[in-house]
Design a protein around this motif. Structure first.
Motif, PDB file in Angstrom:
ATOM      1  N   GLU A  71       0.743  -1.089   0.004  1.00 33.57           N
ATOM      2  CA  GLU A  71       0.015  -0.066   0.047  1.00 33.57           C
ATOM      3  C   GLU A  71       0.953   1.281  -0.036  1.00 33.57           C
ATOM      4  O   GLU A  71       0.505   2.471  -0.667  1.00 33.57           O
ATOM      5  CB  GLU A  71      -0.901   0.027   0.974  1.00 33.57           C
ATOM      6  CG  GLU A  71      -1.939  -0.992   1.135  1.00 33.57           C
ATOM      7  CD  GLU A  71      -2.929  -1.165   0.068  1.00 33.57           C
ATOM      8  OE1 GLU A  71      -3.352   0.181  -0.461  1.00 33.57           O
ATOM      9  OE2 GLU A  71      -3.363  -2.134  -0.219  1.00 33.57           O
ATOM     10  N   GLU A  89       0.683   4.089  -2.826  1.00 35.83           N
ATOM     11  CA  GLU A  89       0.189   5.522  -2.405  1.00 35.83           C
ATOM     12  C   GLU A  89       1.342   6.424  -2.941  1.00 35.83           C
ATOM     13  O   GLU A  89       1.081   7.592  -3.324  1.00 35.83           O
ATOM     14  CB  GLU A  89      -0.152   5.527  -1.014  1.00 35.83           C
ATOM     15  CG  GLU A  89      -0.316   7.158  -0.367  1.00 35.83           C
ATOM     16  CD  GLU A  89      -1.473   7.799  -1.156  1.00 35.83           C
ATOM     17  OE1 GLU A  89      -2.392   7.195  -1.608  1.00 35.83           O
ATOM     18  OE2 GLU A  89      -1.513   8.936  -1.127  1.00 35.83           O
ATOM     19  N   LEU A  96       0.982   6.897  -6.757  1.00 38.53           N
ATOM     20  CA  LEU A  96      -0.291   7.619  -7.014  1.00 38.53           C
ATOM     21  C   LEU A  96       0.124   9.027  -6.413  1.00 38.53           C
ATOM     22  O   LEU A  96      -0.298  10.159  -7.350  1.00 38.53           O
ATOM     23  CB  LEU A  96      -1.501   7.270  -6.058  1.00 38.53           C
ATOM     24  CG  LEU A  96      -1.908   5.815  -6.355  1.00 38.53           C
ATOM     25  CD1 LEU A  96      -3.094   5.502  -5.445  1.00 38.53           C
ATOM     26  CD2 LEU A  96      -2.645   5.839  -8.059  1.00 38.53           C
ATOM     27  N   GLU A  97       0.801   9.226  -5.623  1.00 34.10           N
ATOM     28  CA  GLU A  97       0.901  10.882  -5.218  1.00 34.10           C
ATOM     29  C   GLU A  97       2.057  11.286  -6.238  1.00 34.10           C
ATOM     30  O   GLU A  97       1.738  12.602  -6.515  1.00 34.10           O
ATOM     31  CB  GLU A  97       1.817  10.697  -3.798  1.00 34.10           C
ATOM     32  CG  GLU A  97       1.929  11.943  -3.060  1.00 34.10           C
ATOM     33  CD  GLU A  97       2.248  12.047  -1.726  1.00 34.10           C
ATOM     34  OE1 GLU A  97       2.091  11.076  -1.159  1.00 34.10           O
ATOM     35  OE2 GLU A  97       3.008  13.095  -1.397  1.00 34.10           O
ATOM     36  N   ASP A 129      -0.618  13.611  -7.792  1.00 31.66           N
ATOM     37  CA  ASP A 129      -0.768  14.903  -7.150  1.00 31.66           C
ATOM     38  C   ASP A 129       0.436  15.886  -7.557  1.00 31.66           C
ATOM     39  O   ASP A 129       0.017  16.999  -7.981  1.00 31.66           O
ATOM     40  CB  ASP A 129      -0.562  14.659  -5.587  1.00 31.66           C
ATOM     41  CG  ASP A 129      -1.771  13.666  -5.173  1.00 31.66           C
ATOM     42  OD1 ASP A 129      -2.523  13.455  -5.778  1.00 31.66           O
ATOM     43  OD2 ASP A 129      -1.497  13.246  -4.043  1.00 31.66           O
TER      44      ASP A 129
END
Ligand SMILES: Cc1cc2nc3c(=O)[nH]c(=O)nc-3n(C[C@H](O)[C@H](O)[C@H](O)COP(=O)(O)OP(=O)(O)OC[C@H]3O[C@@H](n4cnc5c(N)ncnc54)[C@H](O)[C@@H]3O)c2cc1C
Ligand code: SF4
Ligand code: SF4
Lengths: 452, 349
Positions: free
Chosen positions: A278, A282, A285-286, A290
């Motif tokens: 995970e 994450e 994805l960040e 982002d």
């Protein structure tokens, strides 16, 4: 009984040869718009040795040999234009070796994408191969022969760049090996021996690949697909560029299609992301959504549509039922990514002119080094008029691919002619000489890549 | 033509400003809340218009039925402050376009169940609970003819709802239905809250899905065997439009012997699934949504939930996988009710 038939029976046994019209009928078509041509014999060999004998027979009798894998390449590439022997390779479907540590699989030429995927999932869950979006019956060999690309094309390039070794039956009936396997070592590398790249991209006109050693890659525990959408085609190249800069993702595709309405005039990126935890997920994805694409989101120019866990493989584009009758064919091109906007606009125009709902797709190859851009045209198999429309659209698109500075990927006969017209004359002459040298009787998949 | 029934005086007289004071996503005191809501009412820019995550909850928080959320959305559209990026809005708006021909209209002359835009979930309305109940919108290819359009509140596109909804209502009415059991909370909210709020007429009586299930379970009471599962409920945004029907959740759980776990984020304080939030323009939306989901599921887990019960397929899609990973089973309310009467829903083990 004719003598060729009998000789073929002698080689592969009676149950693996046919000259029955009803069986030859199914071998005369592919799924696209190409006119059917019937072979004289359909043969399903089991070994390279049998293939060698078949090729020798064909040379003696001066009859064509057309290799067939899954028959899913669509552009008529395995349609026996001049009859002869249709060599159905699906029986040669052993996965001979998977080397977990050196990350490769040695497979026979009839092994399908689906079989390898299922085998790896079951026996080697840490490994995966670059699976194309073709139906699972497509073969590994048929795919590398046409320089296919799969869902690891962004990090690792064309599937034909992932070859560690080949075994080939030449058109004159010699069994050759290439790569480390040729010196009796394992099948772990194609380099650094002298380069004999004579079999890839030739659509079976220079020999029959009987074994492929294919590179495998780490398969992470979590694999899934994120989506990102923009409404301005001019943004697509820079989004590709920025995502590839992160080096955090696997496959990256952009699609746009008239149907269903939500995809019309919008450009949806599907971005495959893999992670072992995970925390890793994450983090990725960040970085991607982002830090890298966040500016588009905040300005309102690009939208993040979420991450879905689990990959549906193959990730098939769905277009065949846009029209009653279920037919479709596409022109693929290998193209600089900066041409996406023009490819999209011009392709849409062609589709609209032919009254076909437009469907385009771009897959990133390498670190945005190029894209495979495809234009798909649906038609009704039962309606010759719509087939004709699709065929015209396909030809116009072949022209367009070259006009826009790309090359046509796995061109059919029309596209091959266009490419050869543009080819550097010395290159073309070299190709002709190579072909003449390897296949003096011109028996291999005739019609294709025939340089005048 | 359709105008929102919002009354500024009510806000001026209001002492609670619950609409914003209770908002879980905007940190604001009562005094500023009053200022902001009035600014919004006057068509002025307000931080709320930028920060609202469109969770619908203020529609419930306002005990005067003054429609603060509908007002926010109208003003977001008027002032061009869309919560979502432009391409997502375009995509969403195109999603609701019917594109595969006209639906077949069967006359019903009575009560029917409306699947709305979920015709592909027919497996959720099987068995005795639904016996004898005619169904509208059963063809996934035609279901957008029945799509209530309320989703566009998340997109700040009231105009789209107002433009398309009359045609949808007309299509439903053509079936000659008297009562319409709405499979999805959002349809129910459309016809019982949104339509009256903007003065759009609804020529049938909507029935809440859970009310229907509850009454049907009463009829089948003898067949109920307590499911004895510890359950949490994921409350969807649209249920904020019909808070009076929320009680049926507990009523059903009591009837079927499901034990509701003690949670922090429950009822009025329920957390949004984040389906629309994660793509919003507001900085940090993706990360905030991931944290929100974790918080929500942690809360269920800490409370000892074995099962998370859903009304809304969108919530199910956004949270389902995460729940499974956390060892909590996602299940639709109708399936749980079927289990209670001894039936075996698709995929139930
Ligand atoms: C819906 C759809 C999606 C697709 N998506 C992709 C994609 O994402 N990426 C991609 O790369 N392709 C894609 N394709 C194209 C194609 O199906 C694949 O590339 C496929 O892998 C081709 O393999 P095949 O076994 O079907 O080849 P075939 O069509 O059987 O053969 C292709 C060519 O290679 C020759 N050949 C076959 N086997 C051999 C052999 N052993 N030795 C020598 N020559 C041989 C044939 O004569 C023919 O010229 C797609 C096709 C469809 C229908
Ligand atoms: S909307 Fe309702 S809760 Fe908010 S200030 Fe007005 S009356 Fe009060
Ligand atoms: S919709 Fe939700 S986020 Fe927006 S103001 Fe109302 S309560 Fe707050």
């Amino acid at each position: 009984m004719d003598s060729v038939y009998e000789a073929l029976v002698e080689i592969v046994g009676p149950e693996h040869v046919s000259s029955q019209p009803e069986e030859l009928f199914i071998y005369s078509w592919d799924l696209g718009t190409t006119e059917p041509h019937r072979p004289d014999y359909a043969v399903a060999p089991r070994t390279a040795e049998e293939i060698r004998k078949i090729v020798q027979l064909a040379n003696k009798e001066k009859i064509p040999v057309v290799p067939l894998g899954g028959g899913l390449s669509l552009a008529g590439l395995a349609v026996p234009f001049k009859g002869g022997i249709l060599l159905d390779l699906k029986r040669m479907d052993d996965i001979i070796e998977v080397n977990e540590r050196a990350r490769y699989a040695l497979v026979e030429c009839g092994v399908s994408q689906g079989k390898l995927t299922a085998y790896l999932e079951r026996h080697h869950p840490h490994l995966t191969h670059s699976e194309p979006g073709a139906p699972p019956a497509a073969t590994i060999a048929g795919n590398v022969v046409i320089h296919g690309q799969g869902d690891l094309a962004h990090p690792y390039g064309f599937n034909s760049d992932m070859i560690n070794g080949l075994e080939v039956v030449t058109p004159t009936g010699e069994i050759c090996q290439f790569g480390s396997c040729a010196i009796g070592a394992g099948w772990f590398t194609l380099h650094p021996l002298p380069d004999v790249g004579l079999f890839l991209g030739w659509t079976g006109t220079t020999g029959i690949i009987t074994k492929v050693s294919l590179r495998l890659f780490p398969c992470k525990k979590i694999r899934g697909m994120a989506q990102f959408v923009v409404d301005d085609e001019d943004l697509v190249p820079e989004v590709f560029y920025k995502i590839t800069h992160t080096q955090m993702v696997e496959d990256i595709m952009a699609t746009s299609q008239a149907i269903p309405p939500f995809s019309s005039e919008l450009h949806h990126f599907t971005i495959n992301i893999a992670a072992d935890s995970e925390k890793e997920l994450e983090f990725k994805l960040e970085i991607v959504f982002d830090d890298t694409l966040g500016e588009y989101i905040h300005k309102g120019d690009g939208g993040y549509l979420g991450f879905i866990r689990g990959l549906e493989r193959p990730q098939l584009s769905k277009t065949s039922d846009w029209r009653k009758g279920g037919g479709f064919e596409y022109v693929g091109s290998i193209m600089p990514i900066e041409q996406y906007p023009e490819c999209y606009r011009r392709g849409k125009e062609i589709s609209e002119r032919h009254d076909i709902p437009y469907t385009v797709l771009a897959r990133c190859i390498g670190t945005a080094h190029a894209m495979m851009f495809s234009w798909t045209y649906a038609f009704n198999r039962a309606d010759p008029k719509t087939i004709e429309h699709a065929r015209e659209a396909l030809h116009e698109t072949d022209d367009l691919a070259l006009e826009l500075g790309g090359t046509i990927w796995k061109p059919g006969l029309y596209g091959q002619r266009l490419v050869m017209e543009k080819l550097n004359p010395n290159t073309l002459e070299l190709m002709r000489k190579i072909k003449q040298l390897l296949d003096p009787n011109g028996i291999m998949n005739p019609g294709n890549w025939e340089a005048q | 033509m359709y105008a929102l029934k919002y009354d500024e005086d009510t806000c001026l007289k209001c002492r609670t400003q619950d609409c914003l004071a209770k908002c879980q996503y905007i940190d604001i005191d009562k005094e500023s809340a009053k200022k902001e809501i009035l600014k919004i009412a006057h068509g002025e820019d307000s931080s709320v218009l930028h920060d609202c995550v469109t969770c619908y909850a203020c529609e419930e928080y306002c005990s005067f039925n003054n429609h603060p959320f509908y007002l926010i959305v109208e003003k977001q559209e008027e002032l061009d402050i869309p919560p979502l990026p432009r391409p997502i809005i375009k995509r969403g708006i195109k999603t609701g376009i019917p594109f595969r021909g006209e639906p077949t209209i069967e006359k019903i002359n009575g009560r029917a169940l409306l699947m709305g835009a979920f015709a592909d979930l027919m497996h959720l309305i099987q068995g005795k609970l639904f016996e004898g109940l005619p169904v509208i919108s059963t063809d996934p290819r035609k279901m957008f003819h029945y799509f209530c359009q309320l989703m566009y509140l998340h997109y700040a596109r009231n105009s789209v709802i107002k433009e398309r909804l009359p045609k949808i209502i007309k299509t439903i009415a053509e079936h000659e239905v008297t009562e319409v059991v709405c499979f999805h909370d959002e349809c129910y909210g459309t016809y019982t809250s949104y339509c009256p709020a903007i003065g759009m007429e609804v020529p049938f009586t909507p029935v809440h899905f859970f009310e229907y299930l509850y009454n049907r379970l009463l009829e089948l009471k003898k067949e109920i065997k307590p499911v004895k599962l510890k359950v949490a409920y994921q409350r969807p945004c649209s249920s904020r439009l019909s808070p009076d029907k929320h009680r049926f959740v507990q009523a059903i759980f009591d009837l079927i012997g499901a034990q509701t776990v003690e949670r922090e984020y429950v009822d009025e304080n329920a957390l949004c699934c984040g389906g629309t939030m994660e793509g919003q323009r507001r900085e940090g939306s993706r990360k905030r949504t991931a944290d929100l989901r974790r918080k929500n599921i942690e809360d269920m887990k800490n409370a000892g939930a074995e099962v998370c019960v859903f009304n809304c397929p969108a919530c199910y899609n956004t949270l389902g996988q995460m729940l499974v990973q956390s060892g909590i089973r996602p299940v639709f309310m109708s399936d749980l009710c079927r289990v209670a009467i001894g039936e075996k829903p698709e995929g139930w083990r």
